[in-house]
Design an enzyme around this catalytic site. Structure first.
Site, PDB file in Angstrom:
ATOM      1  N   ASP A 120       0.695  -1.377   0.055  1.00  0.00           N
ATOM      2  CA  ASP A 120      -0.005  -0.117   0.042  1.00  0.00           C
ATOM      3  C   ASP A 120       0.686   1.121   0.031  1.00  0.00           C
ATOM      4  OD1 ASP A 120      -2.316  -1.009  -0.061  1.00  0.00           O
ATOM      5  OD2 ASP A 120      -2.723  -1.339   2.258  1.00  0.00           O
TER       6      ASP A 120
ATOM      7  N   ASP B  48      -4.776  -3.030   4.811  1.00  0.00           N
ATOM      8  CA  ASP B  48      -5.178  -2.461   6.181  1.00  0.00           C
ATOM      9  C   ASP B  48      -6.913  -2.699   6.199  1.00  0.00           C
ATOM     10  OD1 ASP B  48      -5.935  -0.750   4.174  1.00  0.00           O
ATOM     11  OD2 ASP B  48      -4.917   1.095   5.013  1.00  0.00           O
TER      12      ASP B  48
ATOM     13  N   ASP C 248      -9.225  -6.012   2.170  1.00  0.00           N
ATOM     14  CA  ASP C 248      -7.984  -6.444   1.749  1.00  0.00           C
ATOM     15  C   ASP C 248      -7.923  -8.012   2.261  1.00  0.00           C
ATOM     16  OD1 ASP C 248      -7.412  -4.305   0.646  1.00  0.00           O
ATOM     17  OD2 ASP C 248      -6.524  -3.333   2.470  1.00  0.00           O
TER      18      ASP C 248
END
Length: 1009
Positions: free
Chosen positions: A238, A568, A572
């Site tokens: 990310d 997070d 996901d």
């Protein structure tokens, strides 16, 4: 009633949301997380038990009619319990169960195969190192058993021929002592040959690494994730909070036709525009977002709530104004209407009463808000028409340069509704405006300013990414930001490098490339994209899942890619689950993401991932060091015992002495070599890969080279030592003779060579300086010195117990000389060029790891009830003795699940009227809130199912999906089926969606039912 899939965008109200089936959002996520496979596994076990019971009844002579009756009440309960978010699977399973009960002609093999298939879907793949070590241990065990039996046979045959044939002596019961001695020697050879310390070394290395990784902000949930991370070839990371600081700051602004590279002074702005700006930011943001002073003097202010809003509030504070004073004057109760942020609006608006009329404040994505503006405050705050050509020029000269610099651009605007005379940018109204007509309400607005918000790259990230690239690991950035911001951040981090021909895609383009004409994902299409893909912008969690799965299943490269993923959000979870190693964010991560992960980053920092790679490679190296050391001792001990039995009808190393050597090379050596700290050199080479040999050519060269030296020294001492050292010979000694100095010297020299070879074993890649870092590991040199001291005591004072005789100082020096020779000989062996050695001969364990027999014996119920198993009992016991590592891992998991079960029982104590099959934590606003330029798919996500005991209906809790300000609240965490709730179940919940803050009200049990 709100049906599944409905997006609750705004407004206030109480509602109950239900969702069932695989097509609901919960069903999709649960299916990707493997919940259906777990369910099928449980059903398969139930069917097998039921079928066994029926077979027993049939053998006893029960009629076929009795077999059809399958206890309808219990069967009904089973179906009710199986109906969860995935009711289709449950129906199929129950139907199959009925079929199995009625049809009793299934063979045991079919049932066991069916169970294996069901459980295989949800099982966890054995790690590469584990599979290869298991295979090696079994093969060494077979070889050791063969040599041990051969040694005993040779000893017995030689003794019998020598005593009863050549010498013609009659049988005496005293000779039984010789046979017992021979048997003990054989057992000792077997004990020394079998590497029973291998599982211990793996466990110690993993446990030590896990403990140390905690200090490096890596909370390991699955032990084998450490070793897997050492083989990682790709990291999908990310952006926000991982590569960046997640501390938004306004670094550039465009106000009144002036571009400010730093925060302007409030006095330099036109008074009216300055007041408008401060009020628009202070009011039109979630009142839960705040900027608080740091804990200590000199610390940076703490940002609480949405990071983007905190950046704007920090901009107000930098102007020298207080947003709290304005919030105290205009409270949330005064708000007339709020248009909350969502993926369609890309903006958020708040309507407040003002002088009998209304004022609308809006902020959002700059390109979206600007299209709704007809006016703008120009030079000195003058009101100007905001024409289409001005907007295009502003995009070209202001917004695009900001985006190219990695800034997130936000526009702030307003509009007035007045009852009296209206100015050019105001609207006159006589009756209440139609607030539901959003297109007309949020239109013809006046632009106040455009700000550029930066989420700075963590200062340590570029260096960490360079280390990854040097180590052969490809770093990809998967983000919800726009492509310009993503490109800028990737360039600053070093993910994008000049001349790399790297591919940068948005989520829509990625899906277009990987899907065929019918919309299905095709692996061959993914294979054309992922090798050069470095940045995936505007991506959804589904895109991340597709990318990760495509890389793992790809066969483009010779070795299968080992992929690590960070995540997070709740959505996901599937990507974290399917990845080889899933990293969840400890600060911004939801409970579902953490539950699906293997490692939790407690600081949300990318550098912690690099440290995990280093520790993973260190685990692999620690095991390799132990293997190199142990196999050398194994070869020497077995050869010496075997040749001694053939040559002198006795083993030069007595049973108790070999057990002491076994203790040194198993327990103590595993503890010493498994606790070596990682070095930066670990990141200077490529990943091992899944097909690389377990024992490399360098290791095999060291093993055979050192074994040759030790064997030569021992045989010279055995056959010529008595003459060289002028001592009495110990060869052909009678069983009643006391221990000799001759054999004591052989034993002592062997132990000395083993100890000094332990120092050599610290280096497995051909390094010459074997003492590098020796004194940085106190565990190693403490064990080494204590072993040396114990050896001195054993030799000098062991006597008959250890078959030793005290040695003089001169003889001790000879033993130490032969021992130190191992270090000198090691330099000679290192000088042999490794590349010239043939790969097939001087390596072991290459190729893709295959499933080993241990997997077939993982559970007791895999064996047939009548004992007709294909494996021999001895082989089963043998293999089970080599599975201690897996047992220890299961114990850790059992402790964890027991604690969670206790927590679940406490939380369910007051809910005795409900039978819970799916439970989940109650609603709460999460901290990982996405904003304007972040992907909207991270927002709405389902909650877990609650089941009403009276009607078997599935009840779903609703969360604030799109709440307040430009924020999109993450859903409450999902819990996969069968998992205990993280926070305890609630009887039911209704949700009131407020203007800015979510208000959750729990109903009673009766209302839930």
């Amino acid at each position: 009633m709100v049906l599944s899939g409905t997006h609750v965008m705004e407004g206030s109200g109480k509602m109950l949301v239900t969702a069932v089936g695989v097509n609901s959002q919960a069903g999709i996520i649960f299916t990707l997380l493997g919940a259906a496979a777990d369910e099928e596994e449980v059903e398969a076990k139930k069917r097998k038990k039921e079928a066994k019971k029926q077979r027993k009844k049939q053998k006893k002579g029960d009629s076929g009619e009795e077999l059809i009756v399958a206890n309808p009440s219990k069967q009904g309960e089973g179906e009710a319990g199986a109906v969860t978010g995935n009711s289709h699977h449950a129906t199929a399973n129950s139907a199959n169960a009925d079929g199995d009960v009625r049809n009793n002609k299934h063979s045991k093999e079919e049932e066991e195969g069916e169970e294996g298939g069901a459980s295989g879907g949800g099982g966890h793949e054995k790690s590469v190192l584990q599979a290869k070590l298991t295979k090696l241990a079994i093969q060494i065990g077979y070889a050791g058993s063969f040599i041990a039996v051969l040694t005993v046979v040779i000893l017995i045959v030689r003794f019998c021929v020598q005593t009863f044939v050549l010498e013609g002596k009659p049988w005496d019961t005293f000779y039984a002592n010789h046979f017992v001695k021979f048997f003990i020697i054989g057992v000792t050879v077997l004990v020394v040959a079998v590497p029973e310390g291998l599982p211990l070394a793996v466990t110690l290395s993993l446990a030590y690494s896990v403990k140390k990784m905690m200090k490096d902000n890596n909370l390991v949930r699955h032990l084998d994730a450490c070793e897997t991370m050492g083989n990682a070839t790709a990291i999908c990371s990310d952006k926000t909070g991982t590569l960046t600081t997640n501390r938004m700051t306004v670094v550039q602004s465009y106000i009144c036709s002036e571009d400010h590279k730093t925060t302007p002074k409030f006095e330099s702005l036109p008074h009216a525009v300055g007041d408008l700006l401060v009020n628009a930011i202070s009011i039109n943001s979630a009142y839960t977002s705040r900027v608080l002073p740091g804990d200590n003097p000199g610390d940076l202010p703490k940002q609480v709530g949405n990071k983007t809003e905190c950046a704007l509030l920090g901009f107000v504070l930098d102007l020298g104004k207080s947003y709290q004073v304005i919030r105290d004057e205009v409270t949330e109760e005064n708000f007339h209407r709020v248009y909350t942020f969502n993926s369609v609006r890309k903006s958020m608006s708040t309507v407040v009463p003002r002088n009998g009329g209304y004022r609308i404040y809006t902020k959002g994505a700059s390109e979206i808000v600007m299209k709704k503006c007809s006016f703008i405050h120009g030079k000195d705050g003058r009101l100007e028409n905001f024409t289409r050509s001005m907007q295009e020029r502003l995009v070209r000269e202001v917004i695009e340069p900001m985006a190219c610099n990695g800034l997130r651009t936000i526009s702030v605007a307003y509009r007035d509704f007045v009852t009296g005379k209206a100015e050019i940018n105001q609207v006159h109204f006589d009756s209440e405006p139609n607030w539901d007509d959003e297109d007309n309400i949020i239109n013809n607005m006046t632009c106040i300013c455009i700000v550029g918000i930066e989420d700075p790259v963590r200062p340590e990230v570029p260096d960490a990414i360079r280390k990854c690239q040097r180590a052969g690991i490809t770093v990809r950035m998967v983000t919800g930001d726009n492509i310009n911001t993503a490109r800028s951040i990737a360039s600053k981090c070093g993910i994008l490098r000049p001349g790399d021909n790297s591919l940068i895609l948005e989520g829509k383009e990625f899906n277009r490339r990987v899907r065929d004409a019918s919309g299905k994902i095709q692996q061959h299409l993914i294979d054309k994209v992922w090798p050069s893909l470095r940045v995936l912008a505007r991506s959804s969690p589904t895109d991340k899942y597709t990318l990760v799965r495509g890389i793992i299943e790809s066969k483009v490269s010779s070795n299968r890619e080992v992929v690590a993923v960070t995540g997070d959000g709740t959505n996901d979870g599937p990507a974290l689950k399917i990845a080889d190693v899933g990293f969840a964010m400890g600060i911004a991560g939801t409970d579902v993401a953490k539950e699906a992960s293997d490692i939790i980053l407690t600081d949300d920092n990318f550098t912690s991932i690099v440290k995990a790679v280093m520790w993973g490679r260190n685990v692999y190296d620690s095991i390799a060091k132990f293997l190199q050391f142990q196999l050398t001792v194994n070869v020497v001990a077995v050869v010496v015992a075997f040749v001694g039995a053939c040559a002198i009808n006795d083993s030069p190393l007595k049973a108790v002495q070999m057990l002491w050597v076994n203790l040194i090379m198993d327990t103590l050596a595993s503890l010493a070599l498994a606790t070596e700290a990682p070095t930066p050199d670990l990141l200077l080479r490529k990943p091992y890969g899944r097909t690389k040999p377990l024992i490399s050519r360098t290791m095999m060269k060291n093993i055979l080279g050192q074994a040759m030296y030790m064997i030569c020294v021992i045989f010279v001492l055995l056959f010529y030592g008595d003459k060289l050292l002028d001592i009495d010979s110990g060869r052909y000694a009678d069983i009643r003779d006391p221990p000799s100095q001759h054999f004591t010297i052989i034993f002592n020299t062997f132990v000395m060579m083993t100890l000094f070879n332990e120092i050599n074993a610290r280096k497995i890649h051909g390094q010459r300086n074997v003492f590098q870092g020796f004194f940085t590991n106190p565990i190693f040199y403490s064990i080494w010195l204590s072993t040396l001291a114990s050896q001195i005591v054993i030799v000098q004072f062991g006597g008959m117990a250890f078959s030793t005789q005290a040695l003089s100082l001169e003889l001790w020096l000879w033993c130490l000389l032969f021992g130190c020779g191992v270090l000198l000989w090691g330099q000679v062996v290192t000088s042999i060029p490794t590349k010239k050695l043939p790969k097939n001969v001087f390596s072991y364990g290459s190729g893709e790891p295959i499933n080993d027999p241990i997997a077939d014996l993982a559970s007791e119920d895999k064996l047939d009830s009548d004992g007709k198993d294909s494996k021999r009992t001895g082989q089963i016991l043998w293999i089970r003795g080599l599975t201690r590592l897996q047992t220890q891992l299961r114990v850790i998991r059992a402790f964890k699940s027991t604690l969670e079960d206790l927590e679940e029982r406490r939380s369910c104590h007051s809910l005795h009227s409900l039978r819970i099959s799916r439970s989940q934590q109650g609603n709460r606003p999460m901290s990982d809130i996405s904003y304007i330029d972040e992907d909207s798919t991270k927002s709405p996500s389902p909650n877990s199912d609650k089941r009403c005991g009276s009607c078997n209906a599935t009840v779903r809790l609703v969360t604030p999906v799109e709440e307040s300000s430009p924020t999109t609240a993450e859903t409450a965490p999902l819990v996969p089926p069968g998992s205990p709730p993280p926070g305890g179940p609630a009887a039911a919940a209704t949700q009131q969606l407020g203007h800015h803050r979510p208000h959750t009200h729990a109903n009673t049990q009766n209302s839930s039912s």
